[in-house]
Design a protein around this motif. Structure first.
Motif, PDB file in Angstrom:
ATOM      1  N   ASN A 148       0.787  -1.033  -0.083  1.00 17.96           N
ATOM      2  CA  ASN A 148       0.006  -0.126  -0.029  1.00 17.96           C
ATOM      3  C   ASN A 148       0.906   1.199  -0.088  1.00 17.96           C
ATOM      4  N   ILE A 149       2.027   1.281   0.820  1.00 21.37           N
ATOM      5  CA  ILE A 149       2.932   2.419   0.941  1.00 21.37           C
ATOM      6  C   ILE A 149       3.366   2.503  -0.551  1.00 21.37           C
ATOM      7  N   ALA A 150       3.955   1.448  -1.120  1.00 19.75           N
ATOM      8  CA  ALA A 150       4.822   1.376  -2.221  1.00 19.75           C
ATOM      9  C   ALA A 150       3.929   1.851  -3.276  1.00 19.75           C
ATOM     10  N   ALA A 151       2.665   1.606  -3.319  1.00 18.83           N
ATOM     11  CA  ALA A 151       1.819   2.338  -4.564  1.00 18.83           C
ATOM     12  C   ALA A 151       1.555   3.814  -4.316  1.00 18.83           C
ATOM     13  N   SER A 152       1.717   4.235  -3.258  1.00 16.37           N
ATOM     14  CA  SER A 152       1.848   5.812  -2.997  1.00 16.37           C
ATOM     15  C   SER A 152       3.113   6.343  -3.444  1.00 16.37           C
ATOM     16  N   LEU A 153       4.383   5.535  -3.673  1.00 11.98           N
ATOM     17  CA  LEU A 153       5.612   6.012  -3.799  1.00 11.98           C
ATOM     18  C   LEU A 153       5.909   5.969  -5.617  1.00 11.98           C
ATOM     19  N   ILE A 154       4.782   5.443  -6.231  1.00 13.44           N
ATOM     20  CA  ILE A 154       5.199   5.187  -7.486  1.00 13.44           C
ATOM     21  C   ILE A 154       5.621   6.293  -8.593  1.00 13.44           C
ATOM     22  N   GLY A 155       4.988   7.404  -8.160  1.00 15.20           N
ATOM     23  CA  GLY A 155       5.313   8.544  -8.871  1.00 15.20           C
ATOM     24  C   GLY A 155       6.324   9.466  -8.218  1.00 15.20           C
ATOM     25  N   ARG A 156       7.151   8.768  -7.345  1.00 15.99           N
ATOM     26  CA  ARG A 156       8.420   9.660  -6.574  1.00 15.99           C
ATOM     27  C   ARG A 156       7.787  10.769  -6.147  1.00 15.99           C
ATOM     28  N   PRO A 157       6.686  10.922  -5.104  1.00 11.07           N
ATOM     29  CA  PRO A 157       6.279  12.360  -4.460  1.00 11.07           C
ATOM     30  C   PRO A 157       7.047  13.022  -3.569  1.00 11.07           C
ATOM     31  N   ARG A 158       6.951  14.253  -3.481  1.00 10.54           N
ATOM     32  CA  ARG A 158       7.935  14.995  -2.480  1.00 10.54           C
ATOM     33  C   ARG A 158       7.340  15.157  -1.115  1.00 10.54           C
ATOM     34  N   LEU A 159       6.017  14.527  -1.098  1.00 12.51           N
ATOM     35  CA  LEU A 159       5.308  14.365   0.111  1.00 12.51           C
ATOM     36  C   LEU A 159       4.495  13.205   0.193  1.00 12.51           C
ATOM     37  N   VAL A 160       4.536  12.571   1.450  1.00 12.38           N
ATOM     38  CA  VAL A 160       3.823  11.346   1.644  1.00 12.38           C
ATOM     39  C   VAL A 160       3.076  11.435   2.982  1.00 12.38           C
ATOM     40  N   LEU A 161       1.700  11.067   2.840  1.00  7.76           N
ATOM     41  CA  LEU A 161       0.619  11.192   3.965  1.00  7.76           C
ATOM     42  C   LEU A 161       0.322  10.008   4.259  1.00  7.76           C
TER      43      LEU A 161
END
Length: 316
Positions: A148-161
């Motif tokens: 689930n966390i990896a899915a949020s990182l797929i676009g290399r975000p500058r901010l993670v919530l």
């Protein structure tokens, strides 16, 4: 982290109401690149609503939310810089971990040629390459949360919530998730995490913000806040072998203790005022019929800060 840099996240005077009931009330908040801010507060304090505002899922009735100067609710470029990890697992159970990430890469607008590299990078960053080919529905809860966390990182975000990222996982999965967040922070990613876990917040956060009734009632750098509270007397806790009967409960209250959880832990209401060392206190309580199994004397931590910050709200 550059303390003088402009905040990546800026929330100013944010107010929001649902059906006429205030949820956020003139809230201010800022996060810099490479900084981890932990949100702590009781249920209904506004933590998840604040995160949804920052993610661009909601827009405030008053005030503003900006990510690198852009409104995440109105500007796609701002939303693309955000990785959102909800409390619920938002994955396709019949697809493998890698296939799930491929779907999220497509949804993020990553081109077909770039997707395999994006998936590989997210798998490596989350430390889950070994389960890439396994269906998500067959993975443990801890691994599912990491996918689930990896899915949020797929676009290399500058901010993670992250909303309660380690809820319901075992110690090994918890440590693995913390390692992921440490890698993100080291890369300069800003992190906003809502949690009820004081030990987790103490381990991960650079700064903490205590929310109550839609407002931040106290916030600051965690080391400075802890140094201030630890300059005072220690905390005393009594662990009980079983729940006390009325006479034992009366003895505990008379000694200046109050229940801290389900009734098996009692904490001194005023720190350092028992007048006895641990062994003497244990003997005295047992002599009055209290089923005390241990007395813990320790330096106060984030939980003590939380109680102190929210005490006026509870009393109101």
């Amino acid at each position: 982290m550059d303390a003088g840099a402009e905040p990546l996240v800026s929330v100013r005077g944010a107010a929001l109401a649902y059906h006429g009931k205030p949820v956020l009330d003139g809230l201010d908040c800022a996060i810099r690149a490479g900084e981890t801010l932990a949100l702590l507060g009781p249920n209904g304090a506004g933590k998840t609503t604040l995160m949804r505002l920052v993610a661009g899922r909601l827009t405030p009735d008053r005030g503003s939310v900006r990510i690198a100067g852009a409104d995440p609710h109105r500007e796609p470029r701002a939303r693309r810089s955000i990785g959102w990890v909800p409390q619920e697992i938002a994955l396709y159970p019949r697809l493998t971990a890698a296939e799930n990430l491929g779907v999220f890469a497509q949804l993020a607008g990553i081109g077909r040629r770039e997707r395999p590299e994006a998936v590989r990078h997210a798998l490596d960053l989350a430390g889950i390459a070994e389960v890439a080919s396994r269906p998500v529905g067959l993975l443990s809860g801890g691994y599912q949360r990491r996918v689930n966390i990896a899915a949020s990182l797929i676009g290399r975000p500058r901010l993670v919530l992250l909303d309660e990222p380690t809820q319901g996982v075992d110690l090994n999965a918890r440590a693995a998730i913390h390692a992921v967040l440490a890698r993100l922070r080291a890369q300069g990613t800003a992190i906003l995490i809502a949690t009820h876990d004081f030990a987790e917040a103490e381990r991960l956060a650079d700064r903490v913000a205590f929310l109550a009734r839609g407002r931040i009632v106290r916030e600051g750098a965690l080391p400075a806040l802890l140094a201030r509270v630890r300059a005072g007397p220690p905390e005393h806790e009594v662990g009980l072998a079983h729940k006390p009967d009325p006479a034992a409960e009366s003895a505990l209250r008379g000694a200046g203790f109050a229940p801290a959880d389900t009734g098996l832990t009692w904490r001194a209401i005023h720190r350092g005022e028992t007048g006895l060392d641990g062994a003497a206190l244990l003997t005295a309580l047992r002599g009055r019929g209290v089923p005390a199994s241990e007395v813990r004397i320790r330096a106060p931590g984030l939980e003590a800060l939380y109680r102190d910050a929210l005490a006026p709200e509870v009393a109101a």
